[in-house]
Structures are given as C-alpha cells and as structure tokens.
Design an enzyme around this catalytic site. Structure first.
Site, PDB file in Angstrom:
ATOM      1  N   THR A  48       0.775  -1.236   0.000  1.00  0.00           N
ATOM      2  CA  THR A  48       0.000   0.000   0.000  1.00  0.00           C
ATOM      3  C   THR A  48       0.808   1.289   0.000  1.00  0.00           C
ATOM      4  O   THR A  48       1.999   1.324   0.264  1.00  0.00           O
ATOM      5  CB  THR A  48      -1.041   0.085   1.141  1.00  0.00           C
ATOM      6  OG1 THR A  48      -0.382   0.332   2.369  1.00  0.00           O
ATOM      7  CG2 THR A  48      -1.854  -1.163   1.252  1.00  0.00           C
ATOM      8  N   ASP A  82      -5.496 -11.692   0.282  1.00  0.00           N
ATOM      9  CA  ASP A  82      -6.046 -11.092   1.499  1.00  0.00           C
ATOM     10  C   ASP A  82      -7.252 -11.875   2.015  1.00  0.00           C
ATOM     11  O   ASP A  82      -7.735 -11.622   3.118  1.00  0.00           O
ATOM     12  CB  ASP A  82      -6.438  -9.635   1.257  1.00  0.00           C
ATOM     13  CG  ASP A  82      -5.278  -8.680   1.490  1.00  0.00           C
ATOM     14  OD1 ASP A  82      -4.227  -9.128   1.974  1.00  0.00           O
ATOM     15  OD2 ASP A  82      -5.426  -7.478   1.182  1.00  0.00           O
ATOM     16  N   SER A  91      -9.581  -6.018   4.189  1.00  0.00           N
ATOM     17  CA  SER A  91      -8.409  -5.155   4.097  1.00  0.00           C
ATOM     18  C   SER A  91      -8.071  -4.582   5.471  1.00  0.00           C
ATOM     19  O   SER A  91      -8.912  -4.574   6.369  1.00  0.00           O
ATOM     20  CB  SER A  91      -8.685  -4.006   3.121  1.00  0.00           C
ATOM     21  OG  SER A  91      -7.648  -3.047   3.133  1.00  0.00           O
ATOM     22  N   SER A  92      -6.843  -4.093   5.595  1.00  0.00           N
ATOM     23  CA  SER A  92      -6.446  -3.353   6.798  1.00  0.00           C
ATOM     24  C   SER A  92      -6.279  -1.868   6.514  1.00  0.00           C
ATOM     25  O   SER A  92      -5.917  -1.109   7.418  1.00  0.00           O
ATOM     26  CB  SER A  92      -5.123  -3.904   7.343  1.00  0.00           C
ATOM     27  OG  SER A  92      -5.254  -5.240   7.735  1.00  0.00           O
ATOM     28  N   GLY A 105       1.415  -0.662   5.117  1.00  0.00           N
ATOM     29  CA  GLY A 105       2.003  -1.549   6.100  1.00  0.00           C
ATOM     30  C   GLY A 105       1.238  -2.817   6.404  1.00  0.00           C
ATOM     31  O   GLY A 105       1.408  -3.383   7.494  1.00  0.00           O
ATOM     32  N   GLY A 106       0.361  -3.288   5.490  1.00  0.00           N
ATOM     33  CA  GLY A 106      -0.386  -4.506   5.773  1.00  0.00           C
ATOM     34  C   GLY A 106      -1.230  -4.351   7.028  1.00  0.00           C
ATOM     35  O   GLY A 106      -1.773  -3.288   7.304  1.00  0.00           O
TER      36      GLY A 106
END
Length: 604
Positions: free
Chosen positions: A415, A462, A487-488, A510-511
């Site tokens: 991201t 994901d 998603s995060s 950053g996941g």
C-alpha cells in the site's frame, strides 16, 4: 471558476504554474509542465522537518507524486483532482506499492458530506473457496499463491477514481493524467527505495516483461538515478485520459490483463473480460466513532477492518484507568505498551472472527458498531490485567454468537497513502494498494507491445487461504465469487466532536500494521498533544494477537525486559510504516511525512 466539461475552453490560465492547455481541439490532449524534483537520497530513516502551510497541502509517498498534486491544486483543482494526479504518478514511480492494477479506499469530506469510496478489488466470478488449496486439501504456501495469475483480483482503482471525480472533480479528467504521462514518457530517476526493493525481490524477475524492464542484462536492479521511461504505461494512461475507465476495463488493455493472468505458465488465474466489464465501485457510509469525548474519528467500514480494529484498540484503552506517564523519554512506556498489546490482542481476535465483505457476511448483533459499543468495550477491557493474557479469544458482541471459524494468521503487505486538503477545505484520505511488493509480479503492457506497463495486484491472498477450520466451519473472509477481500487499509479523517470542523487527515501503508501505525499517530496527535510530524516519528509497535513487536533499535533494553517480565513474548523488527498526515492548526495546516520512507508534504 474553472468550468467542468471535457476540455478547458481557454488555452492559458494566469497561474504561477505553467498549465499549457493545448487541448483547444478535442483530438489533442492537455499538457502540464512539471518542474523536475528529485526523490530523497536514501530509503531507511531520514528525519523530516514537518511542513507549515496555509491554503492547501498534499502529503504523498514520493516527491514527484506530491508535486503533481500541488500543481493540480494550484491550477484550481479539487482534492479529488489532485489525488488522481498523485496516484497516477505513484503507480509509475513506486510501482511496488500501488497503481492502476490494484484498488483503493478513498474517504472524502466536502465540508458537509462524508463519503467512503470503495475501489477494493473483487474476486473473479469463477473464484471459489478452494482456489488456494493444494491437491491434498492444505493451503498453498503464501508466496506460491501470490506469484502468478491466481491471486489477481479485478482492479478497482480507475473506476472508483472516475466515480469520485464525477462527484467531486473541478478540472477535466484528462488534465489530471498529464503529470504521469509526461513523467512516463520523459523518464524519472529511480529512487533509492525502488532500487532497494527491486534488488531484494526474489520473484519479479520471473516475469520476462518485468525482468527486461526493471533489471539489467546481468540481472541486477536498475541503479539509483537511472532514468526510467515507461512508454507502455504512458499509452495506457493516455487512453484512460481520453476515453475514461472504459479504456482500461475493455478493449486491448483488458484483453492484455486477462491474457497475462490466465496464460501464466505456472500459476494461472481465473480473471475474465466479463469480470472487468462488470466491476462497480461502491459509495459507502463512513464509520465514525466519538473518541475521548472530543474527537470524531472517521474511517472505512468493512470490507476494511482498519477503522473497526483501530477504534476497538483505542476504545479499550479508554476504558482503562488513566495512565499518568504513557511516554518516557519521548517513547511509549513499558506499561503503555503492555496495555496496548493486550487491547490489540482482543481487537485482532474479533477481527479474525467477524470482519469480511458485508455483501457476504452479516455483522455481529446486526451492526458493525456492536464491536465498538461502550458496554462491549467495557466487558472486553475487564480482561486486561497486569500480565499478558497470551492469545485472546474473540468476544460475542450483543451476546449473539455467529458460527464462523476464526481466520488463521497469514501475511499482509503493501500500500501507499495520500492525504490532501484543498483551498476550499475539501479533504481526503486515500490508501491504495497492489498488496505485496510488486503485487503478483506480473507486468502488463496493456497490449501495446511497448516496454513497461503496470503491475497487477495479488489482493486475493487477502482472503483466508484456508477457507474452513478442522470442524468444517467457514471463515467469514474466505474466497467467494465476486467478493471483496478483507483489508487493513485505514484512511482516516478526524473532526472536532463539538463543532464538526476538520482536524486531520492521515493513514499509512504496512499490511495489518497499518492499524497500529495509524492508531499510534492518533494517540500522538491527541492525548499526547504532539504535532503531526512528531506523532509520525514515534517508534512503531504492533501486536496481532501474538508476540509484541517493537521497532528495531527504537526502544531501550529496559522496555523489552519489563514487557517480558509481564509475560509478553517480545521481538524487534524494522516496521517500516509510510505514514502521511495533515492537521489543522491555528496557523493553517501542518503536514508530516514518515521518516522511514521517501514521502513529503507540499502546498501553499
């Protein structure tokens, strides 16, 4: 006011930026002269000063992208106009993080209305819950699932930006692509971070197109400063600029994407032309939560887990007795980190149990806000004691259990984040992604046959690779046809809880760590009363319902020892966030960019 129609009707605007609108005829495209700006000298930790601005601000992960957004704002564009220009440049200069082959979440405020634009990828129609299982019924190794066509979801970025521009744009669509097209044609200097990631990646070279474009004949990564031209991407962007999203989702570009995915020699995927043609972005209701009785923190609802999990953690901390000294020597104290880790375990246990695409999964107790209800948070906070709880179990919001299996832990990556406030007070926070660095490691030339192109996402990883537990219970976030993966991403806008005025825009890559990085910055900005830059600078820390991980070399040994004495498993890692933030101040606007990456804040 600049008129909103396909082409500007004037060939000159008396602006300090040179906006050359040679598009007085429909068959010619506008050009925007870009003053060359070189990216920062190195990846790693580079101290940032913070930036004081008055009228408008753009915070982005690369100086070239930020400058493109600034020029659009200076030419009278809106925050959404600037975001489109920024994102198109980001896809060129930091292809490892985001681009037109991926998706995004965009949170937008126009002074009256708050919109959550969902450009998340979707699973192809032919996808099913077993697509990441080996012949023995066990989940594929993560990287085996990532590399190739299998994990490529239907990209949503372009169509979502087009929809947002239709509602919030001021400049013509075509003008917004000029900076990226010119950079792609003229070339840009490979940045230290791009070089470093190219050199470290073990899989991008497996794609012949990517190997010949990003690497030299001896297999080494293009060096820092190498002028990289991308004529294939320039041609794709020119088509989108002229014809809108249809130039991406149909025709030669779409056919090239599908061919790249389905014809992969080792790991083909299931993407079809019909998947691309039927993709639709969604305009969702933002999820807002009052915090500390003063701040209205707004973010994305599911399929993002970011806002729910972030505000669960902060809400659980708010239920605990006030900690007199959360910071020691400008770092989070051991006692604060203990509390935070325990709160994070509880929140991530709920995340693994409940959060998924709301079109496929009902929220607990019939409302996602049940996870943030004060009574539920109080009940969960009572589980936080003086010692580590080990691994937390999910709660039961509203007292109504759901028959899901918790999702097993698996990797998350990727991201880039953009924050913008324009001169009219419109604000946005947008986080975009291709998931892992360089996505599925597939470079599509859009059918042009020219060098370069854009990378395709691997967002389907994901989803839970293991769709059911040993008892056969389904995981909420398993793969299903047409579903959006959890998603995060946590694009966040903060408002004054009393008068509703905008206070800040922020977010990070950053996941799953995005949740912690953005939460840390909120803590720094508000209860700890730091400015945006100092809040971003704070050492990073994470817990995903397991070990507590602290940013390497940023905490004294005594902090690690104190946590271990309370029963925590503690480790250290680089934790390279890429935070961007813009806050309102009495002087105007103040922006911060993460010292761990190449981002900057520009404006006026």
């Amino acid at each position: 006011m600049i008129p909103r129609h396909p082409w500007l009707q004037r060939c000159a605007l008396g602006l300090s930026v040179t906006l050359l609108l040679t598009a007085c005829a429909r068959d010619r495209e506008p050009t925007l002269e870009i003053r060359p700006i070189q990216p920062e000298a190195a990846s790693g930790y580079q101290a940032k000063p913070g930036w004081q601005l008055q009228r408008y601000a753009v915070a982005a992960a690369n100086p070239l992208a930020a400058e493109a957004g600034r020029q659009i704002l200076q030419a009278g564009g809106s925050a959404v106009d600037a975001a489109i220009a920024v994102q198109m440049v980001l896809g060129l200069v930091e292809p490892q993080s985001s681009g037109i082959g991926g998706g995004a979440f965009l949170l937008h405020w126009n002074g009256q209305r708050l919109d959550a634009w969902d450009g998340r990828e979707t699973a192809p129609a032919d996808a099913d819950e077993e697509m990441f299982l080996n012949s023995d019924g066990q989940p594929m190794a993560f990287i085996d699932a990532v590399v190739g066509g299998r994990a490529v979801g239907v990209p949503g970025l372009v169509k979502m930006l087009e929809a947002a521009h239709r509602s919030h744009g001021r400049l013509p669509w075509a003008v917004l692509f000029v900076p990226a097209i010119e950079l792609a044609e003229q070339g840009f200097a490979v940045s230290p971070r791009l070089h470093q990631l190219l050199a470290a990646d073990a899989h991008l070279r497996r794609d012949p197109a990517a190997a010949s474009f990003y690497y030299r004949a001896d297999g080494s990564a293009l060096p820092v400063g190498h002028r990289l031209r991308n004529p294939a991407l320039a041609q794709v962007l020119r088509g989108i600029a002229r014809h809108g999203s249809a130039a991406f989702y149909t025709g030669a570009v779409a056919q090239a994407m599908v061919g790249k995915v389905r014809q992969h020699p080792d790991n083909p995927g299931r993407l079809q032309l019909a998947d691309l043609q039927r993709y639709q972005p969604l305009r969702r209701e933002a999820l807002c939560q009052l915090w500390l009785a003063q701040y209205r923190v707004c973010g994305f609802p599911p399929p993002s887990s970011g806002q729910l999990t972030q505000m669960q953690i902060l809400g659980l901390l708010e239920q605990l007795p006030v900690l007199e000294q959360p910071l020691e020597d400008s770092r989070p104290s051991a006692e604060f980190l203990h509390r935070y880790s325990e709160a994070a375990k509880l929140a991530f246990a709920d995340r693994a149990q409940y959060i998924a695409d709301p079109a496929f999964v009902a929220p607990p107790a019939g409302d996602w806000r049940s996870l943030l209800a004060p009574a539920y948070l109080k009940q969960r906070a009572a589980l936080i004691g003086d010692r580590s709880m080990g691994t937390a179990r999910h709660g039961v919001p509203g007292g109504v259990p759901l028959a899901w299996a918790p999702q097993a832990a698996q990797e998350e990556y990727g991201t880039s984040h953009i924050s913008i406030v324009d001169a009219a007070g419109n604000a946005l926070a947008m986080t975009s992604s291709v998931e892992q660095a360089f996505g599925a490691r597939l470079l599509s030339d859009g059918g042009s046959g020219l060098p370069g192109g854009f990378l395709l996402n691997n967002q389907l990883t994901d989803f839970a690779l293991a769709p059911r537990d040993s008892e056969g219970r389904p995981v909420a976030n398993r793969v299903e046809s047409g579903k959006r993966p959890r998603s995060s991403m946590s694009p966040t806008l903060v408002f004054d809880g009393m008068n509703g005025g905008l206070l800040a825009s922020l977010g990070s890559p950053g996941g799953a760590g995005i949740i912690h990085f953005t939460g840390k910055t909120l803590l720094g900005l508000y209860p700890w009363q730091l400015d945006a830059q100092r809040a971003i600078d704070l050492p990073n820390f994470t817990n995903f319902n397991g070990p507590t991980v602290l940013e390497k070399d940023r905490f004294p040994p005594s902090t690690l020892e104190a946590l271990r004495a309370q029963g925590h498993e503690v480790g250290e890692s680089e934790l390279p966030s890429g935070l961007q933030a813009i806050q309102r101040t009495p002087e105007g606007l103040f922006g911060g960019a993460d010292p761990r990456r190449e981002g900057v804040v520009v404006g006026e």
